[in-house]
Design a protein around this motif. Structure first.
Motif, mmCIF file in Angstrom:
data_model
loop_
_atom_site.group_PDB
_atom_site.id
_atom_site.type_symbol
_atom_site.label_atom_id
_atom_site.label_comp_id
_atom_site.label_asym_id
_atom_site.label_seq_id
_atom_site.Cartn_x
_atom_site.Cartn_y
_atom_site.Cartn_z
ATOM 1 N N GLU A 75 0.801 -1.225 0.000
ATOM 2 C CA GLU A 75 0.000 0.000 0.000
ATOM 3 C C GLU A 75 0.834 1.275 0.000
ATOM 4 O O GLU A 75 0.504 2.226 -0.710
ATOM 5 C CB GLU A 75 -0.945 0.011 1.217
ATOM 6 C CG GLU A 75 -1.984 -1.114 1.187
ATOM 7 C CD GLU A 75 -2.908 -1.071 2.379
ATOM 8 O OE1 GLU A 75 -2.965 -0.005 3.057
ATOM 9 O OE2 GLU A 75 -3.583 -2.075 2.655
ATOM 10 N N ARG A 76 1.916 1.332 0.786
ATOM 11 C CA ARG A 76 2.647 2.603 0.906
ATOM 12 C C ARG A 76 4.119 2.333 1.218
ATOM 13 O O ARG A 76 4.441 1.655 2.201
ATOM 14 C CB ARG A 76 2.026 3.466 2.006
ATOM 15 C CG ARG A 76 2.647 4.848 2.119
ATOM 16 C CD ARG A 76 1.907 5.679 3.149
ATOM 17 N NE ARG A 76 2.563 6.954 3.389
ATOM 18 C CZ ARG A 76 2.180 7.842 4.328
ATOM 19 N NH1 ARG A 76 1.122 7.558 5.086
ATOM 20 N NH2 ARG A 76 2.834 8.964 4.488
ATOM 21 N N ASP A 77 4.998 2.891 0.391
ATOM 22 C CA ASP A 77 6.440 2.704 0.556
ATOM 23 C C ASP A 77 7.009 3.896 1.314
ATOM 24 O O ASP A 77 7.533 4.858 0.738
ATOM 25 C CB ASP A 77 7.104 2.566 -0.814
ATOM 26 C CG ASP A 77 8.560 2.166 -0.703
ATOM 27 O OD1 ASP A 77 9.055 2.040 0.428
ATOM 28 O OD2 ASP A 77 9.207 1.978 -1.753
ATOM 29 N N VAL A 78 6.933 3.841 2.654
ATOM 30 C CA VAL A 78 7.395 4.952 3.489
ATOM 31 C C VAL A 78 8.906 5.118 3.383
ATOM 32 O O VAL A 78 9.431 6.237 3.446
ATOM 33 C CB VAL A 78 6.961 4.715 4.952
ATOM 34 C CG1 VAL A 78 7.469 5.837 5.855
ATOM 35 C CG2 VAL A 78 5.442 4.614 5.041
ATOM 36 N N VAL A 79 9.632 4.010 3.222
ATOM 37 C CA VAL A 79 11.090 4.080 3.098
ATOM 38 C C VAL A 79 11.487 4.955 1.920
ATOM 39 O O VAL A 79 12.381 5.806 2.017
ATOM 40 C CB VAL A 79 11.681 2.660 2.943
ATOM 41 C CG1 VAL A 79 13.149 2.735 2.569
ATOM 42 C CG2 VAL A 79 11.502 1.870 4.231
ATOM 43 N N LYS A 80 10.808 4.794 0.804
ATOM 44 C CA LYS A 80 11.106 5.612 -0.378
ATOM 45 C C LYS A 80 10.725 7.066 -0.144
ATOM 46 O O LYS A 80 11.435 7.976 -0.578
ATOM 47 C CB LYS A 80 10.360 5.061 -1.582
ATOM 48 C CG LYS A 80 10.716 5.728 -2.895
ATOM 49 C CD LYS A 80 10.029 5.043 -4.061
ATOM 50 C CE LYS A 80 10.413 5.684 -5.392
ATOM 51 N NZ LYS A 80 9.749 4.999 -6.542
ATOM 52 N N GLU A 81 9.629 7.287 0.587
ATOM 53 C CA GLU A 81 9.207 8.665 0.872
ATOM 54 C C GLU A 81 10.235 9.388 1.739
ATOM 55 O O GLU A 81 10.504 10.588 1.545
ATOM 56 C CB GLU A 81 7.853 8.654 1.574
ATOM 57 C CG GLU A 81 6.702 8.121 0.724
ATOM 58 C CD GLU A 81 5.413 8.021 1.519
ATOM 59 O OE1 GLU A 81 5.341 8.638 2.610
ATOM 60 O OE2 GLU A 81 4.487 7.321 1.072
ATOM 61 N N LEU A 82 10.829 8.684 2.716
ATOM 62 C CA LEU A 82 11.780 9.315 3.629
ATOM 63 C C LEU A 82 13.133 9.588 2.979
ATOM 64 O O LEU A 82 13.899 10.432 3.457
ATOM 65 C CB LEU A 82 11.973 8.432 4.865
ATOM 66 C CG LEU A 82 10.742 8.281 5.772
ATOM 67 C CD1 LEU A 82 11.022 7.286 6.885
ATOM 68 C CD2 LEU A 82 10.327 9.622 6.358
ATOM 69 N N LYS A 83 13.457 8.844 1.923
ATOM 70 C CA LYS A 83 14.704 9.038 1.180
ATOM 71 C C LYS A 83 15.940 8.943 2.080
ATOM 72 O O LYS A 83 16.886 9.739 1.968
ATOM 73 C CB LYS A 83 14.688 10.384 0.453
ATOM 74 C CG LYS A 83 13.574 10.512 -0.575
ATOM 75 C CD LYS A 83 13.597 11.872 -1.265
ATOM 76 C CE LYS A 83 12.470 11.974 -2.282
ATOM 77 N NZ LYS A 83 12.442 13.304 -2.956
ATOM 78 N N ILE A 84 15.944 7.970 2.996
ATOM 79 C CA ILE A 84 17.118 7.751 3.840
ATOM 80 C C ILE A 84 18.185 7.048 3.018
ATOM 81 O O ILE A 84 17.932 5.979 2.458
ATOM 82 C CB ILE A 84 16.745 6.907 5.083
ATOM 83 C CG1 ILE A 84 15.688 7.630 5.915
ATOM 84 C CG2 ILE A 84 17.986 6.615 5.932
ATOM 85 C CD1 ILE A 84 15.191 6.826 7.106
#
Length: 551
Positions: A75-84
């Motif tokens: 549903e949601r790729d938070v890791v990609k959103e955070l760009k760590i």
């Protein structure tokens, strides 16, 4: 579907489908998700060739999809959103939130962000063909048959797929202050997800003879043969440790005695992966461990013997013994795919903290310790997930004796003994255990300091079980039926399972002394009593009390 083809042949067929979805919520969007889908097909034929000869054929197919991951999976790729930086791009089943741990805030830290576990996904297909022939001749009832099974186990998974970031009181003197400024103490992340495409063609054959020696005595003699080969990985990513010697001295100097990381197949060890091991880690891809990294066992013969005697109508005696094999599972072999999708871990410098959420891993943007530049990832102090290449199939020798006595026309008592001795059981141990001593660091006192743990799964455990059972059965008579059983048992072993079981430890206290682990099994139950009692109340029509009728 049922079809009577003729008086001698009948068919049956069945198709089943199941779907289950479960979300276990936690702090907002931090829960877990479990999805399961199953398709099953069964087909069978019973063919009566004569009054004494019958053939039974069965075919089965099973598709099993199961994925366990985070609430945000697919549903949601938070890791990609955070760009760590340094976190690998993941497939949808690995989507979720990085794990954050803050010293002194255990409840908050454990709930903030997702667990480091998973995802684990299976897309498995199993095809099985069975055929059995029954033949009665004189005092003998013969039965013979076999089965062929083809498994396709496609698995994906790993730990630390979304990264784990720990904060302590290093930069500011207050862990939450370090968190607010982004100064991390320890950062971990998997290089990639482990992917396997397991294939195996298994076979089993048996023959049995039920011999009626006398009208009240029967012998059962049988022999079964099983062959279940180790898994073949069509994806070509399995990697196992070849350990030529098992040293128990610290910091072995001779490189020829050190483990070699062996990849399945031949050619370039690092083909298709961004991972690189440090130069002091020996690697090979030359077929030295065969095409499956674990050798097969072709000696799985299992004899069975049974005996029954009824001296009169009130007494019955039964005894039997047999060998039973416990065949391969995929989970310990899947671990070997995680060696090439390894884990990076960096710890900050205590005097001059140098790790932050903006640069959590050293070597991102610069050359690393292996002499390669990003996006290649250098892994040092490797944690090995291995299997003993020369493993043998675990097996159990089981034996029993029981006596049945009819007490009256509706009640029977059964007393029995059941015992077993299990050999070559698999358990986890560490072939790189730190040698106790006062000189040097913990890492330097390991036999092979370039490795942290060399986690092996192999045939190093045994188990014993003994039990006495009592069973009372009363058929419904005078409104009362009883089924009651009591078992007194004891189970001991030096390894109750591969993984942690209900408080059991993952590794032995000393992997060089597995006999020191001998004790009660983690699942030992000394006393067990079960009962089922049905009593028909004596009220109403036809009963002694509260009758109804016309006066």
């Amino acid at each position: 579907m049922d079809l009577v083809q003729s008086s001698a042949s009948s068919w049956m067929g069945r198709y089943s489908y199941g779907k289950e979805s479960e979300i276990s919520p936690a702090l907002k969007l931090n829960g877990t998700k479990l999805d399961t889908r199953v398709h099953q097909v069964a087909l069978g034929n019973t063919w009566t060739l004569s009054s004494s000869l019958v053939n039974e054929f069965r075919f089965g197919y099973n598709y099993f999809f199961n994925t366990f991951g985070r609430e945000l999976a697919f549903e949601r790729d938070v890791v990609k959103e955070l760009k760590i930086p340094g976190l690998s791009e993941s497939v949808p089943e690995a989507w979720g939130i990085p794990s954050i741990n803050i010293a002194g805030f255990s409840n908050f830290g454990n709930s903030f962000g997702d667990s480091t576990e998973g995802p684990y996904t299976n897309r498995n297909h199993a095809f099985e063909f069975n055929d059995n022939v029954s033949w009665i001749r004189g005092r003998h009832a013969f039965k013979a048959g076999g089965s062929i099974r083809y498994d396709k186990y496609n698995q994906v998974g790993n730990q630390f797929a979304r990264g784990n970031f720990q904060f302590q009181d290093i930069a500011t003197g207050y862990a939450f202050g370090d968190f607010l400024l982004g100064y991390t103490q320890q950062d971990e992340a998997s290089v990639a997800l482990a992917v396997t495409k397991f294939r195996a063609l298994s076979q089993a054959y048996y023959f049995s003879d039920t011999w009626k020696i006398r009208s009240n005595m029967t012998f059962d003699l049988g022999l079964r043969y099983e062959y279940t080969p180790p898994w073949l990985d069509k994806n070509g990513t399995l990697m196992n440790a070849s350990i030529p010697f098992h040293d128990t001295t610290p910091n072995v100097q001779d490189p020829s005695r050190h483990p070699v990381m062996v990849r399945i197949g031949s050619g370039d060890v690092y083909e298709g992966t961004v991972l690189r091991f440090a130069p002091n880690i020996q690697v090979a891809r030359d077929g030295r461990l065969g095409d499956r990294l674990v050798f097969d066992d072709k000696n799985n013969f299992a004899p069975r013997i049974g005996w029954a005697w009824n001296p009169n109508e009130k007494w019955s005696y039964r005894a039997g013994t047999g060998v039973f094999y416990m065949q391969d599972t995929s989970n310990p072999r899947f671990d070997m795919a995680r060696n090439l999708s390894g884990r990076r871990r960096d710890n900050t410098l205590l005097l001059t903290p140098d790790l932050t959420l903006e640069a959590p891993f050293r070597g991102v943007g610069t050359a690393n310790d292996c002499g390669v530049a990003p996006p290649l990832v250098c892994v040092t102090n490797v944690y090995v997930l291995g299997n003993m290449p020369n493993r043998k199939t675990p097996y159990m020798l089981q034996y029993l004796f029981n006596i049945q006595r009819e007490l009256d026309n509706s009640t029977a008592l059964e007393v029995g003994y059941l015992g077993s001795h299990s050999y070559r059981l698999e358990r986890m141990f560490d072939w790189n255990e730190t040698i106790p001593g006062l000189v040097g660091s913990v890492q330097s006192r390991k036999p092979y300091p370039e490795f942290t743990k060399i986690q092996e799964i192999g045939n190093v455990a045994q188990a014993r079980y003994n039990s006495l059972a009592l069973k009372l059965t009363r058929r419904l008579n005078r409104g009362l039926s009883v089924l009651a059983g009591y078992t007194l048992s004891k189970s001991t072993d030096n390894g109750s399972g591969i993984r942690v079981l209900d408080g059991d430890t993952l590794f032995p206290q000393n992997s060089f002394c597995l006999d020191c682990e001998w004790g009660l099994s983690i699942f030992d139950v000394r006393h067990r009593f079960v009962s089922s009692i049905l009593y028909e109340l004596p009220f109403g029509e036809g009963k002694p009390y509260a009758k109804t009728g016309v006066g």
